[in-house]
Motif scaffolding. Structure first.
Motif, PDB file in Angstrom:
ATOM      1  N   SER A   1       0.807  -1.232   0.000  1.00 25.19           N
ATOM      2  CA  SER A   1       0.000   0.000   0.000  1.00 25.19           C
ATOM      3  C   SER A   1       0.834   1.273   0.000  1.00 25.19           C
ATOM      4  O   SER A   1       0.279   2.374  -0.094  1.00 25.19           O
ATOM      5  CB  SER A   1      -0.935   0.014   1.212  1.00 25.19           C
ATOM      6  OG  SER A   1      -0.204  -0.031   2.428  1.00 25.19           O
TER       7      SER A   1
ATOM      8  N   THR B   1       2.265   3.401  -1.821  1.00 25.90           N
ATOM      9  CA  THR B   1       2.372   3.983  -3.157  1.00 25.90           C
ATOM     10  C   THR B   1       2.680   5.476  -3.056  1.00 25.90           C
ATOM     11  O   THR B   1       2.459   6.095  -2.014  1.00 25.90           O
ATOM     12  CB  THR B   1       1.055   3.807  -3.918  1.00 25.90           C
ATOM     13  OG1 THR B   1       0.025   4.531  -3.211  1.00 25.90           O
ATOM     14  CG2 THR B   1       0.663   2.334  -4.010  1.00 25.90           C
ATOM     15  N   PRO B   2       3.179   6.091  -4.138  1.00 27.25           N
ATOM     16  CA  PRO B   2       3.375   7.543  -4.122  1.00 27.25           C
ATOM     17  C   PRO B   2       2.090   8.301  -3.799  1.00 27.25           C
ATOM     18  O   PRO B   2       2.113   9.311  -3.089  1.00 27.25           O
ATOM     19  CB  PRO B   2       3.873   7.844  -5.536  1.00 27.25           C
ATOM     20  CG  PRO B   2       4.535   6.577  -5.972  1.00 27.25           C
ATOM     21  CD  PRO B   2       3.712   5.481  -5.371  1.00 27.25           C
ATOM     22  N   GLU B   3       0.951   7.790  -4.290  1.00 29.37           N
ATOM     23  CA  GLU B   3      -0.325   8.449  -4.024  1.00 29.37           C
ATOM     24  C   GLU B   3      -0.687   8.382  -2.552  1.00 29.37           C
ATOM     25  O   GLU B   3      -1.155   9.376  -1.968  1.00 29.37           O
ATOM     26  CB  GLU B   3      -1.430   7.806  -4.868  1.00 29.37           C
ATOM     27  CG  GLU B   3      -1.279   7.986  -6.365  1.00 29.37           C
ATOM     28  CD  GLU B   3      -0.231   7.060  -6.988  1.00 29.37           C
ATOM     29  OE1 GLU B   3       0.202   7.342  -8.128  1.00 29.37           O
ATOM     30  OE2 GLU B   3       0.177   6.066  -6.326  1.00 29.37           O
TER      31      GLU B   3
ATOM     32  N   ARG C   1       8.714  14.474  -6.096  1.00 26.44           N
ATOM     33  CA  ARG C   1       8.061  13.160  -6.099  1.00 26.44           C
ATOM     34  C   ARG C   1       7.903  12.681  -4.660  1.00 26.44           C
ATOM     35  O   ARG C   1       8.760  12.917  -3.816  1.00 26.44           O
ATOM     36  CB  ARG C   1       8.919  12.167  -6.897  1.00 26.44           C
ATOM     37  CG  ARG C   1       8.365  10.771  -7.012  1.00 26.44           C
ATOM     38  CD  ARG C   1       7.174  10.684  -7.930  1.00 26.44           C
ATOM     39  NE  ARG C   1       7.521  11.025  -9.310  1.00 26.44           N
ATOM     40  CZ  ARG C   1       7.947  10.133 -10.210  1.00 26.44           C
ATOM     41  NH1 ARG C   1       8.115   8.861  -9.873  1.00 26.44           N
ATOM     42  NH2 ARG C   1       8.204  10.517 -11.453  1.00 26.44           N
TER      43      ARG C   1
ATOM     44  N   PHE D   1       7.218   9.573  -1.785  1.00 30.82           N
ATOM     45  CA  PHE D   1       7.508   8.165  -1.534  1.00 30.82           C
ATOM     46  C   PHE D   1       7.091   7.814  -0.108  1.00 30.82           C
ATOM     47  O   PHE D   1       6.949   8.693   0.744  1.00 30.82           O
ATOM     48  CB  PHE D   1       9.008   7.874  -1.697  1.00 30.82           C
ATOM     49  CG  PHE D   1       9.545   8.138  -3.073  1.00 30.82           C
ATOM     50  CD1 PHE D   1       9.580   7.123  -4.015  1.00 30.82           C
ATOM     51  CD2 PHE D   1      10.008   9.399  -3.431  1.00 30.82           C
ATOM     52  CE1 PHE D   1      10.076   7.367  -5.299  1.00 30.82           C
ATOM     53  CE2 PHE D   1      10.494   9.654  -4.701  1.00 30.82           C
ATOM     54  CZ  PHE D   1      10.533   8.634  -5.639  1.00 30.82           C
TER      55      PHE D   1
ATOM     56  N   GLY E   1      10.372   0.164   0.305  1.00 29.28           N
ATOM     57  CA  GLY E   1      10.395   1.513  -0.236  1.00 29.28           C
ATOM     58  C   GLY E   1      11.712   2.243  -0.119  1.00 29.28           C
ATOM     59  O   GLY E   1      11.764   3.452  -0.357  1.00 29.28           O
TER      60      GLY E   1
ATOM     61  N   ARG F   1       9.732   4.485 -15.275  1.00 33.05           N
ATOM     62  CA  ARG F   1       8.921   3.872 -14.250  1.00 33.05           C
ATOM     63  C   ARG F   1       8.007   4.880 -13.624  1.00 33.05           C
ATOM     64  O   ARG F   1       6.971   4.567 -13.096  1.00 33.05           O
ATOM     65  CB  ARG F   1       9.799   3.213 -13.182  1.00 33.05           C
ATOM     66  CG  ARG F   1      10.497   1.963 -13.650  1.00 33.05           C
ATOM     67  CD  ARG F   1      11.002   1.172 -12.455  1.00 33.05           C
ATOM     68  NE  ARG F   1      12.008   1.929 -11.696  1.00 33.05           N
ATOM     69  CZ  ARG F   1      13.312   1.900 -11.932  1.00 33.05           C
ATOM     70  NH1 ARG F   1      13.785   1.182 -12.896  1.00 33.05           N
ATOM     71  NH2 ARG F   1      14.152   2.604 -11.197  1.00 33.05           N
TER      72      ARG F   1
END
Length: 255
Positions: free
Chosen positions: A168, A170-172, A197, A199, A223, A255
């Motif tokens: 789970s 994720t970047p979002e 970005r 992380f 991560g 990616r």
């Protein structure tokens, strides 16, 4: 590409050294390897603590670590500068050697803690301290970001304590959590680095029940590698822009 300096920024207790020790230990693809005896000694000692289920102690001064990054295509040299704050001798811009690190940085990794009572670094972001944290970030960006910009990664450290796991994180999910709990700082980062970005990472992977300050020796870090790989790809692209005007498309960018 010549050796790149990456600035790892965050308060004491957010997990900067633990993050690098976990990478060197072998978790999360283990893309890092020491390039000098001092770095090898230090990381072996700290990785040993993690293997025994003991936390890495706070680093109360600027530390410079020379490491090699193994990628699918090549082996790169990368130099990490890990300054701690608060503290007058290592606060942004107060010492000439620290200033030099800021001025030659090829990328910036900002680690922010989950707002959990079990995370000591969260105290550094209490309501009455947020203005000081914001000013520290302003100092970092004003010293490191040239007109063309530098890659900036913002990572939720200790993401397992924010309820995330390897699937789970994720970047979002990282951005959503950070915008909820560190909205002002996220807005500040995006003002200086609109292409930053996000992380989520965990050097422990998990912590034993009732002992949130201790790593689980059987935990699986997650991560750790992506922000480093993304920053180095961004640094390489920036270097190409300066030399030739158009960077090659890298694996990390695709990616």
């Amino acid at each position: 590409m010549s050796a790149a300096t990456l600035l790892v920024f965050g308060p004491t207790g957010v997990g900067k050294t633990t993050f690098l020790a976990a990478l060197a230990r072998g978790g999360d693809r283990a893309p890092l390897e020491p390039l000098d005896a001092e770095t090898a000694r230090f990381l072996a000692e700290e990785a040993g603590r993690l293997a025994r289920g003991r936390p890495v102690p706070a680093t109360l001064h600027t530390r410079r670590l020379a490491l090699g990054l193994r990628t699918a295509r090549e082996r790169r040299r990368v130099r990490f500068s890990v300054p701690d704050y608060p503290g007058g001798d290592v606060a942004p811009g107060t010492r000439s050697d620290v200033r030099a690190d800021y001025e030659c940085a090829a990328g910036v990794l900002v680690l922010l803690p989950p707002m959990s009572a079990s995370v000591r670094a969260a105290d550094a972001y209490a309501e009455d301290a947020r203005a000081a944290r914001a000013q520290e970030l302003v100092s970092v960006f004003e010293r490191t970001l040239p007109p063309g910009g530098l890659p900036v990664a913002v990572a939720l450290s200790m993401a397992d304590r924010a309820g995330l796991d390897a699937a789970s994180a994720t970047p979002e999910a990282a951005r959503a959590y950070l915008e909820t709990h560190h909205r002002g700082l996220v807005e500040l980062v995006l003002r200086y680095a609109p292409d930053a970005r996000f992380f989520a990472l965990s050097a422990y992977g998990s912590t034993p029940a009732g002992r949130p300050q201790e790593p689980d020796p059987s935990g699986r870090p997650f991560g750790l590698a992506p922000p480093v790989e993304w920053l180095l790809a961004g640094a390489e692209a920036a270097a190409w822009r300066q030399v030739e005007g158009t960077p090659p498309e890298s694996d990390a960018r695709r990616r």
